[in-house]
Motif scaffolding. Structure first.
Motif, short mmCIF file in Angstrom:
data_model
loop_
_atom_site.label_atom_id
_atom_site.label_comp_id
_atom_site.label_asym_id
_atom_site.label_seq_id
_atom_site.Cartn_x
_atom_site.Cartn_y
_atom_site.Cartn_z
N SER A 1 1.03 2.71 -6.37
CA SER A 1 -0.09 3.00 -5.47
C SER A 1 -0.53 1.76 -4.72
CB SER A 1 -1.26 3.59 -6.28
OG SER A 1 -0.87 4.78 -6.93
N ILE A 2 -0.56 0.63 -5.40
CA ILE A 2 -0.91 -0.63 -4.73
C ILE A 2 0.08 -0.90 -3.60
CG2 ILE A 2 -1.12 -3.13 -5.00
CD1 ILE A 2 -2.04 -2.60 -7.89
N GLY A 3 1.38 -0.76 -3.89
CA GLY A 3 2.39 -1.00 -2.88
C GLY A 3 2.29 -0.04 -1.71
N TYR A 4 2.03 1.25 -1.98
CA TYR A 4 1.95 2.23 -0.90
C TYR A 4 0.77 1.93 0.03
CZ TYR A 4 1.09 6.55 1.62
OH TYR A 4 0.86 7.47 2.62
N PHE A 5 -0.41 1.73 -0.54
CA PHE A 5 -1.59 1.54 0.31
C PHE A 5 -1.53 0.22 1.07
CE2 PHE A 5 -3.48 4.66 -2.71
CZ PHE A 5 -3.80 5.62 -1.77
N ALA A 6 -0.91 -0.81 0.49
CA ALA A 6 -0.71 -2.05 1.23
C ALA A 6 0.22 -1.83 2.42
CB ALA A 6 -0.15 -3.13 0.30
N SER A 7 1.30 -1.08 2.21
CA SER A 7 2.24 -0.78 3.29
C SER A 7 1.59 0.12 4.34
CB SER A 7 3.49 -0.10 2.73
OG SER A 7 4.17 -0.96 1.83
N TRP A 8 0.80 1.09 3.89
CA TRP A 8 0.11 1.97 4.84
C TRP A 8 -0.84 1.17 5.72
CZ3 TRP A 8 -5.20 2.94 5.13
CH2 TRP A 8 -5.58 3.97 6.00
N TRP A 9 -1.59 0.24 5.13
CA TRP A 9 -2.49 -0.60 5.93
C TRP A 9 -1.69 -1.44 6.92
CZ3 TRP A 9 -2.36 -5.96 6.08
CH2 TRP A 9 -3.39 -6.58 6.79
N PHE A 10 -0.56 -1.97 6.49
CA PHE A 10 0.27 -2.80 7.36
C PHE A 10 0.83 -2.00 8.53
CE2 PHE A 10 4.72 -4.07 8.24
CZ PHE A 10 4.48 -5.30 8.82
#
Length: 641
Positions: free
Chosen positions: A621-630
């Motif tokens: 989840s941390i990886g997904y939301f960081a990528s989504w923000w990017f």
């Protein structure tokens, strides 16, 4: 588009403050109890747990037993033992606290008091021998403090009290001996110098093995009580109580139990991880500030030249090339992923776990989870996870709505049921093994019902309310339109393929917590008190930063290779850290644990798999939301017709 630079002074301040954060600071969890000379001080007994074998430092079992398990035959109170009320977390962690026949009177020494005489059958003697060889220890509590043994740490040249003491051991002839005499040393403190206001500030026990021919006299020179390999045996138990005046104040009485093993390893690894984090952050910032800034400027200039080309001016005058790299997939980057329902449910639970773990660590760091409140850590985790069901439902609904999902009723139902059902199902199956072993670690059936009631009465309604708010909120619109026809994805390089990229990305967040994970596992399996929440807070923060930055890099490289399937790739790549956690548990099983039976191995692997599964969802989840923000950030910054 500006990206903040890390302040060196802030990083230095965190590192300088770390020794204070990692110290033995805590807020007292219970009110102090004052005694007068001669007052009765209760001694409670807890579960009998394995620590390590007497001949090596490896763990030989993971099954704990009630103190009054019939095969142990330990002396009981005259009116029979009674259970002492415990918290929910204490019960789940295997505590079974009961009254004992030991009589302690404040500041009054008692020398060689007989307890009882027990006749063990041949099977009971064999049971005792096996438990002693597996390193089982007795756990007593006096005024909330664990009775332990004094241990000298040669690395730091300090002494501390290790909770619990061995039930037996071996003599110089490698015979198995049983400790049937206990010298109990209780340290007390006078409050303000008042001799009528005394408080317990320390407890240690020196067990001994004495073969009494007649009455228990506790004299020196007795032979050790060797447990024979065959035949029944009679054992006489005795104890002595010695009171020692101590300058230790009640508020700091836990300091002697809270010991940092190998502190240099902590600091070296923390500094190494911090350096890795700085390098990763600088790399990401370099990508964002330099590469993307140039790309965005070129793309925007290209759009302007294309407009001039429509008015008759050639675009080739400035030598600007056509679109390439990540802008080429702007019409597909926000295309809905496969299985959006499952991904949204996992992300909702991941957000719930993230807030729960972060809040728990902060509470522990501030000292609200004192070790004197047994089970407070487990209780607060269950309470927070239950209350934060609204967060999980809200996040899952917003993500599913943004992905264009239509099965909103299924999403509302699965968010509070799918992951908890998997965890509870595996936990229940493992509990069956403990019930079969008559272990005290088996969660009572009534407690299971309480957990289910809490979940269905509190957590599920909160999750449904959060989902309702999420679906009622506005849809998160992407900054660019999605093409109707999917773009073909060209062949990619080896390191960007699913499995190699998952192995690379998942390794770095795991590396940030590797050392702290080792101490946490020692605390769980070897029944040690874990309190280094300052180190844990720093490692958790570094893990989050590493997980986010390395996943952003992966997403950028995927987009540059014209691969727009970043949603599941970012989740699975970051979640691979949970796979490394499980592999580390298996390595720990080979090197630090030596389990002989099938039940112990199944329990160890099962609990390790549960922890790894939850960490997989958290890191993913941390990886997904960081990528989504990017992705949202970079595609908002370019002009697209």
């Amino acid at each position: 588009m500006r990206f903040p630079q890390p302040a060196p002074s802030a990083l230095l301040a965190v590192l300088l403050a770390a020794p204070q954060l990692a110290s033995a600071f805590y807020l007292p969890g219970v009110a102090p109890t004052s005694y007068k000379p001669g007052d009765s001080v209760p001694l409670y007994v807890n579960s009998i747990r394995p620590i390590a074998g007497p001949q090596d430092s490896r763990l030989h079992s993971v099954v704990s037993f009630d103190y009054y398990h019939p095969a142990f035959g330990f002396c009981q109170p005259k009116d029979g033992p009674e259970y002492v009320s415990e918290s929910l977390g204490s019960i789940l962690f295997g505590d079974r606290i009961m009254t004992s026949p030991f009589e302690l009177s404040m500041a009054k020494d008692e020398v060689c008091k007989p307890l009882c005489e027990v006749k063990y059958s041949e099977n009971a003697v064999a049971f005792l021998r096996d438990r002693i060889e597996e390193g089982y220890s007795l756990n007593w509590l006096v005024d909330g403090l664990p009775a332990g043994q004094k241990i000298e740490d040669r690395l730091t040249d300090t002494s501390f009290y290790s909770p619990g003491f061995f039930m037996g051991g071996d003599d110089e002839n490698d015979n198995i001996v049983l400790n049937n005499h206990y010298d109990i040393y209780v340290e007390y403190h006078e409050v303000g110098g008042n001799p009528n206001q005394l408080r317990v500030v320390g407890v240690r026990v020196d067990p001994d093995s004495k073969k009494y021919a007649g009455a228990a006299d506790c004299k020196a020179g007795h032979d050790t009580l060797v447990l024979t390999a065959s035949g029944s045996q009679t054992v006489k138990y005795s104890y002595s109580v010695y009171w020692e005046k101590s300058p230790t104040a009640w508020a700091t009485r836990w300091d002697k139990y809270l010991h940092v093993f190998d502190p240099k390893i902590h600091w070296f690894w923390l500094i190494d991880t911090a350096i890795i984090v700085v390098i990763l952050v600088m790399t990401v910032m370099s990508v964002l500030v330099r590469t993307l800034k140039k790309d965005i400027a070129r793309y925007n200039r290209l759009d302007q030249i294309n407009l001039e080309d429509l008015s008759g001016t050639s675009a080739l005058e400035d030598g600007v090339q056509e679109d390439s790299g990540w802008k080429l997939v702007h019409g597909d980057v926000f295309r809905n992923p496969s299985h959006p329902l499952l991904l949204s449910v996992l992300l909702g639970n991941g957000a719930q776990i993230f807030v729960m773990t972060a809040s728990t660590i902060v509470f522990a760091l501030l000292g609200f989870l004192s070790p004197s409140n047994r089970g407070s850590l487990g209780t607060i985790m269950i309470l927070l996870y239950t209350i934060l069901g609204s967060v999980g439902g809200y996040v899952s609904a917003r993500v599913y709505k943004a992905m264009g999902g239509e099965k909103w009723k299924v999403n509302i139902a699965l968010t509070p049921l799918l992951v908890p059902a998997i965890v509870f199902g595996v936990f229940f199956l493992l509990d069956l093994f403990l019930w079969a072993k008559r272990s005290s670690g088996a969660v009572p059936f009534t407690t299971m019902l309480v957990l289910l009631a809490i979940w269905f009465i509190i957590s599920i309604p909160l999750s449904v309310a959060g989902s309702w708010l999420g679906f009622r909120s506005g849809k998160i619109e992407p900054p660019v339109r999605t093409n109707q026809i999917p773009r073909q994805i060209p062949p990619t390089t080896t390191y960007l393929k699913p499995i190699p990229s998952m192995l690379i990305v998942g390794l770095l967040p795991f590396g940030a917590i590797f050392v702290e994970l080792y101490f946490i596992m020692n605390s769980i399996w070897f029944s040690r008190i874990y309190y280094m929440f300052g180190f844990l807070f720093l490692c958790y923060s570094l893990m989050v930063v590493v997980c986010a930055t390395v996943t952003i890099l992966l997403t950028y490289f995927l987009l540059c290779s014209e691969n727009y399937h970043w949603q599941w790739r970012s989740f699975l790549a970051a979640g691979m850290s949970g796979g490394y956690v499980f592999l580390n548990c298996l390595l720990y099983l080979v090197t630090k644990v030596k389990l002989g039976g099938l039940a112990g191995t199944v329990l160890y692997i099962g609990y390790s798999a549960l922890i790894s599964f939850l960490f997989f969802i958290l890191a993913g989840s941390i990886g997904y939301f960081a990528s989504w923000w990017f992705v949202m950030k970079i595609y908002k910054s370019i002009k697209i017709d």
